[in-house]
Design an enzyme around this catalytic site. Sequence first.
Site, PDB file in Angstrom:
ATOM      1  N   CYS A  25      78.729  21.521  -6.656  1.00 53.34           N
ATOM      2  CA  CYS A  25      79.695  22.497  -7.145  1.00 53.34           C
ATOM      3  C   CYS A  25      79.694  23.757  -6.288  1.00 53.34           C
ATOM      4  O   CYS A  25      78.631  24.259  -5.901  1.00 53.34           O
ATOM      5  CB  CYS A  25      79.395  22.858  -8.594  1.00 53.34           C
ATOM      6  SG  CYS A  25      79.790  21.546  -9.763  1.00 53.34           S
ATOM      7  N   TYR A 188      75.765  15.716 -18.323  1.00 57.37           N
ATOM      8  CA  TYR A 188      77.172  15.923 -18.644  1.00 57.37           C
ATOM      9  C   TYR A 188      77.657  14.831 -19.611  1.00 57.37           C
ATOM     10  O   TYR A 188      76.876  14.003 -20.057  1.00 57.37           O
ATOM     11  CB  TYR A 188      77.983  16.029 -17.359  1.00 57.37           C
ATOM     12  CG  TYR A 188      77.528  17.218 -16.523  1.00 57.37           C
ATOM     13  CD1 TYR A 188      77.565  18.514 -17.057  1.00 57.37           C
ATOM     14  CD2 TYR A 188      76.999  17.058 -15.246  1.00 57.37           C
ATOM     15  CE1 TYR A 188      77.108  19.609 -16.332  1.00 57.37           C
ATOM     16  CE2 TYR A 188      76.543  18.148 -14.512  1.00 57.37           C
ATOM     17  CZ  TYR A 188      76.597  19.416 -15.058  1.00 57.37           C
ATOM     18  OH  TYR A 188      76.134  20.499 -14.342  1.00 57.37           O
ATOM     19  N   ARG A 236      77.515   7.654 -10.738  1.00 58.89           N
ATOM     20  CA  ARG A 236      76.301   8.472 -10.594  1.00 58.89           C
ATOM     21  C   ARG A 236      75.566   8.493 -11.918  1.00 58.89           C
ATOM     22  O   ARG A 236      76.147   8.730 -12.980  1.00 58.89           O
ATOM     23  CB  ARG A 236      76.630   9.906 -10.170  1.00 58.89           C
ATOM     24  CG  ARG A 236      75.366  10.748  -9.990  1.00 58.89           C
ATOM     25  CD  ARG A 236      75.562  11.998  -9.182  1.00 58.89           C
ATOM     26  NE  ARG A 236      74.537  12.064  -8.127  1.00 58.89           N
ATOM     27  CZ  ARG A 236      74.218  13.162  -7.462  1.00 58.89           C
ATOM     28  NH1 ARG A 236      74.847  14.298  -7.694  1.00 58.89           N
ATOM     29  NH2 ARG A 236      73.282  13.139  -6.525  1.00 58.89           N
ATOM     30  N   GLY A 336      72.248  16.732  -0.198  1.00 65.30           N
ATOM     31  CA  GLY A 336      72.867  17.841  -0.898  1.00 65.30           C
ATOM     32  C   GLY A 336      72.565  19.159  -0.224  1.00 65.30           C
ATOM     33  O   GLY A 336      73.204  19.541   0.749  1.00 65.30           O
ATOM     34  N   ARG A 337      71.550  19.841  -0.740  1.00 72.10           N
ATOM     35  CA  ARG A 337      71.241  21.184  -0.239  1.00 72.10           C
ATOM     36  C   ARG A 337      70.952  21.212   1.260  1.00 72.10           C
ATOM     37  O   ARG A 337      71.211  22.213   1.927  1.00 72.10           O
ATOM     38  CB  ARG A 337      70.060  21.769  -1.014  1.00 72.10           C
ATOM     39  CG  ARG A 337      70.386  22.104  -2.458  1.00 72.10           C
ATOM     40  CD  ARG A 337      69.168  22.630  -3.199  1.00 72.10           C
ATOM     41  NE  ARG A 337      69.480  23.023  -4.569  1.00 72.10           N
ATOM     42  CZ  ARG A 337      69.498  22.198  -5.601  1.00 72.10           C
ATOM     43  NH1 ARG A 337      69.244  20.908  -5.416  1.00 72.10           N
ATOM     44  NH2 ARG A 337      69.784  22.631  -6.813  1.00 72.10           N
TER      45      ARG A 337
END
Length: 366
Positions: A25, A188, A236, A336-337
């Site tokens: 995000c 989620y 996912r 990701g990061r």
Amino acid sequence: MSTLFTPHTVRSLTIPNRIWMAAMCQYSAAPEGETVGAPTDWHFVHLAARATGGIGLIITEATAVSPEGRISPYDLGIWNDTQVDAFRRITAFLKTQGTVPGIQLAHAGRKGSTERTWVDRGRQISPDEPYGWQPVGPSAVPFSESSTTPDELDEEQIAEIVRQFADGARRALAAGFEVAEIHGAHGYLIHQFLSPHSNRRTDRYGGSFEGRTRFALDVVEAVRAVWPQELPVFFRISATDWLTENPADDREGWTTDDSVRFAKELQARGVDLMDISTGGIAPDARIESGPGYQVPFAERIRTEAGMPVAAVGLITEPAQAQEIIGSGRADAVLLGRELLRNPYWARQAADRLGGEVAAPVQYHRA
């Protein structure tokens, strides 16, 4: 050549290498107005930079199928045609770089209506505050003591959200995406239905494993029905809640055994690959993290369920990524990061390991 740089073919789609970008995000879309939820120049530059860096598949951040499905008011959405038009510019550019564009279709459920992570530590915005709304979930159980108690969804509302996922998939296809990933992880909405920690229902969408997985499978079937047969659908998942399998925690949660069993159900319904993460359902779960800490979960699902998987979680070094792919523990790695820190990680990994990824002709001097 290192297997990290070999193509991966799924259905009729060939992804040029095994280095993929995970959904992350950005909290940078307009929170209201005609362009609410639509990608901006920020999203274009953010995603395009990773494409020029040689990434084989880029998955957008969690992209909400409805306004109430957003994590924050600043999230991307795919519930209207303005958003579709804005995405086309991005998907078209990614394809010119040889990168496959993927979208993560999402609904935040009880974790919706939250601030950006750098504002008040991402606190939940109450429904009576500007940009806030009433979150929903499988049960009226809040995420934490300070969170808003969600409204429990009835079966008619559940069916409407299933339709929203299908409509989001249709729009994603029109926007130029070639992979549809359904977000069933990180606490989620879909994950909230899967886990007994958050799902206290006694109707056909709760209770047993079959009941708790029903909503997820309804979404998968609805998306697969509108998504072209020649293109893949990913899922996912949080392979474990880090609750039941932790001897120091007596709370009930989703387990790795559940994920292996569920993978077979997903595969039977046309899911082509699972993106394996963990956690997110309980804010105080004890997670044992470290380099590659989630890879064993991916390996187990791949081995026991026969499901192709992508591995995530503190994968930072080229040799580490190559070992994961070369040893058959996963079919791809999702970074990701590390890609936030270094958009050109794939190109640099290819130089170090003797592989090759696509690079713009303008950069051939580098």
